[in-house]
Write a protein that holds these residues in place. Structure first.
Motif, PDB file in Angstrom:
ATOM      1  N   ASP A   1       0.810  -1.208   0.000  1.00  0.00           N
ATOM      2  CA  ASP A   1       0.000   0.000   0.000  1.00  0.00           C
ATOM      3  C   ASP A   1       0.848   1.265   0.000  1.00  0.00           C
ATOM      4  OD1 ASP A   1      -2.273  -1.525   0.021  1.00  0.00           O
ATOM      5  OD2 ASP A   1      -2.528  -1.443   2.201  1.00  0.00           O
ATOM      6  N   ASP A   2       1.987   1.254   0.724  1.00  0.00           N
ATOM      7  CA  ASP A   2       2.788   2.463   0.810  1.00  0.00           C
ATOM      8  C   ASP A   2       3.491   2.782  -0.501  1.00  0.00           C
ATOM      9  OD1 ASP A   2       4.479   0.329   0.940  1.00  0.00           O
ATOM     10  OD2 ASP A   2       5.642   1.037   2.651  1.00  0.00           O
ATOM     11  N   SER A   3       3.594   1.807  -1.408  1.00  0.00           N
ATOM     12  CA  SER A   3       4.213   2.087  -2.703  1.00  0.00           C
ATOM     13  C   SER A   3       3.337   3.015  -3.534  1.00  0.00           C
ATOM     14  CB  SER A   3       4.450   0.779  -3.476  1.00  0.00           C
ATOM     15  OG  SER A   3       3.223   0.184  -3.861  1.00  0.00           O
ATOM     16  N   VAL A   4       2.038   3.032  -3.238  1.00  0.00           N
ATOM     17  CA  VAL A   4       1.113   3.923  -3.925  1.00  0.00           C
ATOM     18  C   VAL A   4       1.009   5.261  -3.210  1.00  0.00           C
ATOM     19  CG1 VAL A   4      -1.315   4.263  -4.549  1.00  0.00           C
ATOM     20  CG2 VAL A   4      -0.224   2.048  -4.945  1.00  0.00           C
ATOM     21  N   SER A   5       0.961   5.234  -1.882  1.00  0.00           N
ATOM     22  CA  SER A   5       0.710   6.453  -1.113  1.00  0.00           C
ATOM     23  C   SER A   5       1.823   7.475  -1.235  1.00  0.00           C
ATOM     24  CB  SER A   5       0.512   6.095   0.370  1.00  0.00           C
ATOM     25  OG  SER A   5       1.686   5.537   0.922  1.00  0.00           O
ATOM     26  N   GLU A   6       3.033   7.059  -1.600  1.00  0.00           N
ATOM     27  CA  GLU A   6       4.151   7.991  -1.688  1.00  0.00           C
ATOM     28  C   GLU A   6       4.483   8.402  -3.118  1.00  0.00           C
ATOM     29  OE1 GLU A   6       7.553   6.654   0.448  1.00  0.00           O
ATOM     30  OE2 GLU A   6       6.465   6.327   2.317  1.00  0.00           O
ATOM     31  N   GLU A   7       3.630   8.044  -4.072  1.00  0.00           N
ATOM     32  CA  GLU A   7       3.911   8.360  -5.461  1.00  0.00           C
ATOM     33  C   GLU A   7       3.552   9.797  -5.808  1.00  0.00           C
ATOM     34  OE1 GLU A   7       3.231   4.038  -7.566  1.00  0.00           O
ATOM     35  OE2 GLU A   7       1.538   5.391  -7.310  1.00  0.00           O
TER      36      GLU A   7
ATOM     37  N   GLU B   1      -0.091  11.788  -5.176  1.00  0.00           N
ATOM     38  CA  GLU B   1      -0.900  11.248  -4.094  1.00  0.00           C
ATOM     39  C   GLU B   1      -0.991  12.200  -2.910  1.00  0.00           C
ATOM     40  OE1 GLU B   1      -2.898   8.770  -3.825  1.00  0.00           O
ATOM     41  OE2 GLU B   1      -2.517   7.990  -5.831  1.00  0.00           O
ATOM     42  N   GLN B   2       0.057  12.965  -2.646  1.00  0.00           N
ATOM     43  CA  GLN B   2       0.049  13.934  -1.561  1.00  0.00           C
ATOM     44  C   GLN B   2       0.050  15.367  -2.096  1.00  0.00           C
ATOM     45  OE1 GLN B   2      -0.339  12.718   1.439  1.00  0.00           O
ATOM     46  NE2 GLN B   2      -0.084  10.609   0.713  1.00  0.00           N
ATOM     47  N   GLY B   3      -0.304  15.509  -3.363  1.00  0.00           N
ATOM     48  CA  GLY B   3      -0.305  16.838  -3.969  1.00  0.00           C
ATOM     49  C   GLY B   3       1.060  17.274  -4.467  1.00  0.00           C
ATOM     50  N   LEU B   4       2.034  16.360  -4.440  1.00  0.00           N
ATOM     51  CA  LEU B   4       3.402  16.664  -4.838  1.00  0.00           C
ATOM     52  C   LEU B   4       3.902  15.647  -5.861  1.00  0.00           C
ATOM     53  CD1 LEU B   4       4.954  17.251  -1.287  1.00  0.00           C
ATOM     54  CD2 LEU B   4       4.448  19.044  -2.966  1.00  0.00           C
ATOM     55  N   LEU B   5       4.958  16.036  -6.576  1.00  0.00           N
ATOM     56  CA  LEU B   5       5.679  15.066  -7.383  1.00  0.00           C
ATOM     57  C   LEU B   5       6.511  14.191  -6.454  1.00  0.00           C
ATOM     58  CD1 LEU B   5       6.986  17.300 -10.329  1.00  0.00           C
ATOM     59  CD2 LEU B   5       4.876  15.976 -10.204  1.00  0.00           C
ATOM     60  N   GLU B   6       6.843  12.997  -6.916  1.00  0.00           N
ATOM     61  CA  GLU B   6       7.589  12.078  -6.067  1.00  0.00           C
ATOM     62  C   GLU B   6       9.039  12.528  -5.919  1.00  0.00           C
ATOM     63  OE1 GLU B   6       8.308   7.235  -5.548  1.00  0.00           O
ATOM     64  OE2 GLU B   6       7.436   8.049  -7.389  1.00  0.00           O
ATOM     65  N   TYR B   7       9.596  12.252  -4.759  1.00  0.00           N
ATOM     66  CA  TYR B   7      11.002  12.560  -4.477  1.00  0.00           C
ATOM     67  C   TYR B   7      11.921  11.687  -5.329  1.00  0.00           C
ATOM     68  CZ  TYR B   7       9.895   8.535  -1.520  1.00  0.00           C
ATOM     69  OH  TYR B   7       9.447   7.321  -1.061  1.00  0.00           O
ATOM     70  N   PRO B   8      13.203  12.061  -5.509  1.00  0.00           N
ATOM     71  CA  PRO B   8      14.150  11.253  -6.298  1.00  0.00           C
ATOM     72  C   PRO B   8      14.393   9.897  -5.642  1.00  0.00           C
ATOM     73  CG  PRO B   8      14.987  13.481  -5.950  1.00  0.00           C
ATOM     74  CD  PRO B   8      13.811  13.323  -5.054  1.00  0.00           C
TER      75      PRO B   8
ATOM     76  N   LYS C   1      10.491  14.546   1.794  1.00  0.00           N
ATOM     77  CA  LYS C   1       9.435  15.557   1.689  1.00  0.00           C
ATOM     78  C   LYS C   1       9.988  16.855   1.126  1.00  0.00           C
ATOM     79  CE  LYS C   1       5.731  17.837   4.246  1.00  0.00           C
ATOM     80  NZ  LYS C   1       4.668  17.374   3.330  1.00  0.00           N
ATOM     81  N   GLY C   2      11.166  17.236   1.607  1.00  0.00           N
ATOM     82  CA  GLY C   2      11.786  18.462   1.106  1.00  0.00           C
ATOM     83  C   GLY C   2      12.097  18.389  -0.382  1.00  0.00           C
ATOM     84  N   GLU C   3      12.589  17.225  -0.832  1.00  0.00           N
ATOM     85  CA  GLU C   3      12.890  17.050  -2.251  1.00  0.00           C
ATOM     86  C   GLU C   3      11.621  17.029  -3.098  1.00  0.00           C
ATOM     87  OE1 GLU C   3      16.094  16.566  -4.073  1.00  0.00           O
ATOM     88  OE2 GLU C   3      16.259  17.903  -2.341  1.00  0.00           O
ATOM     89  N   ALA C   4      10.566  16.404  -2.579  1.00  0.00           N
ATOM     90  CA  ALA C   4       9.291  16.395  -3.296  1.00  0.00           C
ATOM     91  C   ALA C   4       8.758  17.814  -3.457  1.00  0.00           C
ATOM     92  CB  ALA C   4       8.282  15.521  -2.557  1.00  0.00           C
ATOM     93  N   GLU C   5       8.870  18.607  -2.412  1.00  0.00           N
ATOM     94  CA  GLU C   5       8.423  19.999  -2.478  1.00  0.00           C
ATOM     95  C   GLU C   5       9.273  20.802  -3.465  1.00  0.00           C
ATOM     96  OE1 GLU C   5       8.563  21.176   1.609  1.00  0.00           O
ATOM     97  OE2 GLU C   5       6.502  20.527   2.007  1.00  0.00           O
TER      98      GLU C   5
END
Length: 251
Positions: free
Chosen positions: A164-170, A173-180, A210-214
């Motif tokens: 499940d977490d492989s989807v939630s961090e993409e 999903e949180q309004g952001l692009l995924e981190y590197p 989170k910082g990289e995603a932002e």
């Protein structure tokens, strides 16, 4: 079971990529189902005509409303749970992850793959079709777009991906692009994995990600970043993620 019905002039295109990898395995195991309907089976006359010249003149051909109606009605004749009827069209509403999740959490979808110059406007209104676009570009038909939409939905069905977490961090999903992302080897052509990711400090790793995603979202998708800020999501950082990453990635 999540069920999708596809209406197309080229049924041989399906399942195509949807029949392989995890999505294909999920299809075989019954986590979702696919039925494909040939629009041309409802065509007019000896040659099964499905299109005609545009009213008012102009280039190309337009898919007939009566043929489309017959195909749609045949595909929905077996009843069952109500499913949204979508038409893949470059003039449609852009498909976003939020809408994908809504579709994935429902009973399924019915997808009409338009061709030529498009579909007669009257059938779009008569059957209350939702026009959906993958982006500001034009394809030869809706089939490839339908496959993309289906895969985006199916991968959210519980049990398809496994974690499940492989989807939630993409991305999205949180309004952001995924981190590197990084993996072995530790060093590749002089570039190293960021030290924080091999530090063993889970809170520091979460904060870095989170910082990289932002950062990436702000740089690459200012439209998403504006929405993210408006929702106040940038201020919602778990307490375990409020501290800065330790220098060198170590305590």
């Amino acid at each position: 079971m999540w069920r999708v019905s596809v209406l197309t002039l080229f049924p041989e295109m399906f399942p195509g990529p949807l029949g392989v990898s995890l999505v294909g395995k999920a299809l075989e195991s019954g986590l979702w189902s696919l039925d494909v309907h040939d629009i041309r089976a409802h065509g007019i006359g000896k040659h099964r005509t499905v299109d005609d010249t545009p009213a008012g003149g102009g280039p190309g051909m337009v898919m007939r409303a009566d043929v489309a109606a017959a195909a749609i009605d045949a595909a929905t004749a077996d009843g069952g749970p109500s499913r949204p009827l979508l038409c893949l069209s470059p003039r449609g509403t852009p498909l976003v992850q939020e809408r994908v999740r809504e579709l994935a959490e429902g009973a399924g979808a019915i997808l009409f793959c338009a061709r030529f110059e498009g579909l007669d406007e009257r059938i779009i209104k008569a059957r209350r079709m939702e026009e959906v676009s993958l982006g500001d570009f034009v394809l030869a038909g809706g089939e490839v777009a339908a496959m993309a939409l289906i895969e985006a939905c199916v991968r959210l069905i519980p049990g398809v991906l496994g974690a499940d977490d492989s989807v939630s961090e993409e991305s999205f999903e949180q309004g952001l692009l995924e981190y590197p992302q990084f993996t072995r080897p530790q060093s590749f052509e002089g570039a190293e994995i960021p030290p924080v990711l091999v530090s063993g400090d889970h809170a520091a790793v979460a904060s870095w990600r989170k910082g990289e995603a932002e950062r990436l979202t702000k740089e690459r998708r200012p439209d998403l970043w504006t929405l993210y800020e408006k929702r106040g999501l940038s201020a919602r950082r778990p307490a375990s993620q409020t501290k800065d990453p330790p220098a060198g990635g170590k305590k």
